[in-house]
Enzyme design. Structure first.
Site, PDB file in Angstrom:
ATOM      1  N   LYS A  85       5.334   4.350  -6.574  1.00  0.00           N
ATOM      2  CA  LYS A  85       4.809   4.717  -7.960  1.00  0.00           C
ATOM      3  C   LYS A  85       4.037   5.700  -8.124  1.00  0.00           C
ATOM      4  O   LYS A  85       4.086   6.697  -9.024  1.00  0.00           O
ATOM      5  CB  LYS A  85       4.349   3.363  -8.673  1.00  0.00           C
ATOM      6  CG  LYS A  85       5.572   2.179  -8.700  1.00  0.00           C
ATOM      7  CD  LYS A  85       4.845   0.759  -9.137  1.00  0.00           C
ATOM      8  CE  LYS A  85       5.714  -0.073  -9.153  1.00  0.00           C
ATOM      9  NZ  LYS A  85       5.064  -1.560  -9.176  1.00  0.00           N
TER      10      LYS A  85
ATOM     11  N   ALA B 168      18.782   4.530 -31.986  1.00  0.00           N
ATOM     12  CA  ALA B 168      19.560   5.455 -31.232  1.00  0.00           C
ATOM     13  C   ALA B 168      20.374   6.269 -32.017  1.00  0.00           C
ATOM     14  O   ALA B 168      21.182   7.262 -31.568  1.00  0.00           O
ATOM     15  CB  ALA B 168      20.088   4.676 -29.961  1.00  0.00           C
TER      16      ALA B 168
ATOM     17  N   THR C 141      16.818 -10.172 -11.966  1.00  0.00           N
ATOM     18  CA  THR C 141      15.706 -10.194 -12.813  1.00  0.00           C
ATOM     19  C   THR C 141      16.028  -9.080 -13.836  1.00  0.00           C
ATOM     20  O   THR C 141      15.880  -9.448 -15.028  1.00  0.00           O
ATOM     21  CB  THR C 141      14.285 -10.120 -12.040  1.00  0.00           C
ATOM     22  OG1 THR C 141      14.655 -11.263 -10.922  1.00  0.00           O
ATOM     23  CG2 THR C 141      13.397 -10.351 -12.764  1.00  0.00           C
ATOM     24  N   VAL C 142      15.889  -7.845 -13.581  1.00  0.00           N
ATOM     25  CA  VAL C 142      15.645  -6.941 -14.646  1.00  0.00           C
ATOM     26  C   VAL C 142      16.934  -6.605 -15.402  1.00  0.00           C
ATOM     27  O   VAL C 142      16.883  -6.348 -16.525  1.00  0.00           O
ATOM     28  CB  VAL C 142      15.094  -5.454 -13.833  1.00  0.00           C
ATOM     29  CG1 VAL C 142      15.055  -4.491 -15.102  1.00  0.00           C
ATOM     30  CG2 VAL C 142      13.865  -5.681 -13.297  1.00  0.00           C
TER      31      VAL C 142
ATOM     32  N   GLU D 297       8.358  -7.792  -4.480  1.00  0.00           N
ATOM     33  CA  GLU D 297       9.529  -7.043  -3.939  1.00  0.00           C
ATOM     34  C   GLU D 297      10.222  -8.135  -3.212  1.00  0.00           C
ATOM     35  O   GLU D 297       9.688  -8.887  -2.579  1.00  0.00           O
ATOM     36  CB  GLU D 297       8.875  -5.778  -3.409  1.00  0.00           C
ATOM     37  CG  GLU D 297       8.133  -4.765  -4.118  1.00  0.00           C
ATOM     38  CD  GLU D 297       9.193  -4.159  -5.267  1.00  0.00           C
ATOM     39  OE1 GLU D 297      10.048  -3.662  -4.956  1.00  0.00           O
ATOM     40  OE2 GLU D 297       8.869  -4.496  -6.451  1.00  0.00           O
TER      41      GLU D 297
ATOM     42  N   VAL E 247       7.911   2.899 -13.050  1.00  0.00           N
ATOM     43  CA  VAL E 247       6.483   2.762 -12.761  1.00  0.00           C
ATOM     44  C   VAL E 247       5.900   2.050 -13.797  1.00  0.00           C
ATOM     45  O   VAL E 247       6.024   2.195 -14.942  1.00  0.00           O
ATOM     46  CB  VAL E 247       5.709   4.201 -12.763  1.00  0.00           C
ATOM     47  CG1 VAL E 247       4.328   4.109 -12.560  1.00  0.00           C
ATOM     48  CG2 VAL E 247       6.437   5.277 -11.830  1.00  0.00           C
TER      49      VAL E 247
ATOM     50  N   GLY F  54       6.350  -1.201 -15.135  1.00  0.00           N
ATOM     51  CA  GLY F  54       7.424  -2.014 -16.014  1.00  0.00           C
ATOM     52  C   GLY F  54       7.242  -1.499 -17.284  1.00  0.00           C
ATOM     53  O   GLY F  54       7.910  -0.507 -17.501  1.00  0.00           O
TER      54      GLY F  54
HETATM   55  N1  HSE Z   1       6.655  -5.810  -7.177  1.00  0.00           N
HETATM   56  C1  HSE Z   1       6.271  -4.886  -8.148  1.00  0.00           C
HETATM   57  C2  HSE Z   1       5.000  -5.332  -8.507  1.00  0.00           C
HETATM   58  C3  HSE Z   1       7.197  -5.328  -9.324  1.00  0.00           C
HETATM   59  O1  HSE Z   1       4.424  -6.433  -8.285  1.00  0.00           O
HETATM   60  O2  HSE Z   1       4.304  -4.656  -9.435  1.00  0.00           O
HETATM   61  C4  HSE Z   1       7.294  -4.141 -10.369  1.00  0.00           C
HETATM   62  O3  HSE Z   1       7.403  -2.746  -9.518  1.00  0.00           O
END
Ligand code: HSE
Length: 436
Positions: A205, A33, A13-14, A190, A132, A134
């Site tokens: 976080k 940059a 995903t990321v 997660e 932390v 996103g």
């Molecule tokens: N599972 C996490 C959330 C994803 O729902 O915030 C981002 O860290």
């Protein structure tokens, strides 16, 4: 100048979002940059998926160690998650002199002290903005933007999945399980959804934020963690009737006795901005002694928002790569030899106001018994509501808001109340914060 070569570990995903952003905004990123940043190697277990995304523009392997050891790689982007293989890979990347960008909050919260020490020794950077909240640049804000302040406390909605669940439960009256499924489908949750629901992800976080705010080592094992799985529709409704919203908050606070580090459902006044942060959105309230309260809001999960933070780190690391390691911003905001030794306060010593709900038999003297127990434990009642019993019902709900009290006194009072023959079942306690 020759491009910076990044090696991507995990194109899920990321990782997929990071690949997309680097391509989509390549020119803009190069202008910022000073050099082009390209992903030249990708490691993923699913070679087919990786191939279809990368389309021949990077070398693909299923062996992540090949990437962290490759001579031509400058920065390793770790997006595998988890704490075992990811830890080995990050340490191996550091040993090989690579800069590291990671979104792995679990890894940093549990092994961050070791990882940062290794990076410091080797003179490389480990950047972790995406770990932390996103897309919210909270690491940058805490470490640099608020550097003039003595941070007093932080309170944050830092798990999108649980905020999404609480929002849907309140707005649509949807059951917990259905909303969780929806969050999983959207890629917010997660791998182990218990991490979201039981507050573990938020505690990871919060551990990172606390270290940055107070200049202390990462101490995840001392965080108090309580999730949202026991919250009921009634609690959400009663809190609303009293002018509050229930949010899963990560709270870390400096006190004279030590540092509070706690994640739990919390009643907050509905009129606060942060109480109106809905769905998967995250928000973090930081109180500095100089600036006062500041609020950071944005998407806390998802492919592109998290990629936004990963790419920001890539730009940052690229800019700083030539700077003398001694002159860089320290990983944990404070110089590594100046970390504070303040203890993390045990939860029993923490002082908060509380919402208490109990189901009782509707008989004379019940309320007097409950009030006496609270008074004996030095717990003062701020507000109280007794709900009307339903037709033919002899049991009623009593909801009380207490003034601030020490947690262990509330625990003891709750145990005594639960022993009263007129009190049915457990007392529900949800902590309450005015966030002023
Ligand atoms: N599972 C996490 C959330 C994803 O729902 O915030 C981002 O860290």
């Amino acid at each position: 100048m020759k491009p910076i070569n990044a090696g991507l570990l995990g194109i899920g995903t990321v990782g997929g979002g990071t690949w997309e952003v680097l391509n989509r905004n390549a020119d803009e990123i190069q202008r910022r940059a000073g050099r082009a940043i390209r992903i030249s190697r990708v490691a993923d277990k699913d070679l087919k998926k990786a191939q279809s995304l990368v389309n021949g523009k990077a070398k693909i392997t299923s062996d992540a160690y090949e990437v962290v050891r490759a001579k031509d790689i400058d920065i390793v982007i770790e997006l595998i998650g988890g704490t075992s293989i990811a830890k080995d890979l990050v340490l191996e990347a550091i040993r090989n002199g690579k800069q590291v960008v990671t979104a792995n909050k679990a890894l940093l919260a549990t092994h961050g002290n070791e990882i940062f020490a290794a990076a410091q020794k080797k003179g490389v950077m480990v950047a972790f903005e995406a770990s932390v909240a996103g897309g919210i640049p909270i690491i940058k804000a805490l470490r640099e933007g608020l550097a003039a302040n003595r941070i007093e406390w932080i309170a944050g909605i830092i798990n999108g999945t649980s905020n999404f669940i609480l929002t849907e439960m309140r707005d649509k009256g949807l059951p917990f399980a259905a909303v969780l499924k929806e969050a999983q489908k959207k890629g917010y949750a997660e791998t182990d959804p218990a991490f979201d629901i039981e507050g573990v992800d938020a505690a990871h976080k919060l551990t990172i934020l606390s270290a940055l705010a107070f200049g202390i080592p990462m101490q995840f094992s001392k965080a108090y963690t309580e999730g949202i799985s026991k919250l009921t529709q009634e609690d959400i409704r009663y809190a609303g009737e009293l002018g509050y919203r229930i949010k899963l908050l990560g709270i870390t606070k400096r006190t004279d006795q030590g540092i509070e580090l706690r994640v739990h459902p919390t009643l907050i006044p509905a009129r606060r901005l942060i109480a109106n942060v809905e769905g998967v959105m995250n928000a973090i309230l930081v109180k500095g002694d100089v600036v006062g309260p500041t609020l950071y809001y944005g998407a806390g999960a998802g492919s592109l928002p998290t990629a936004s933070a990963v790419v920001a780190d890539l730009v940052d690391v690229t800019r700083l790569i030539t700077a003398d390691p001694q002159q860089r911003v320290p990983h944990l905001a404070f110089q590594p030899d100046r970390l504070a030794k303040d203890p993390i306060l045990p939860m029993g010593e923490v002082e908060t106001a509380c919402y208490l709900r109990m189901r009782v038999q509707d008989r004379p003297g019940v309320l007097a018994d409950v009030s006496r127990i609270l008074a004996d434990s030095k717990i003062s009642i701020g507000a109280m509501v007794q709900k009307e019993p339903g037709e033919g019902e002899s049991r009623v709900d009593i909801v009380m808001l207490t003034h601030r009290a020490i947690e262990k006194n509330v625990d003891a009072a709750m145990a005594k109340i639960e022993k009263l023959p007129t009190v049915l079942g457990k007392v529900t306690r949800i902590r309450l914060e005015e966030l002023l």
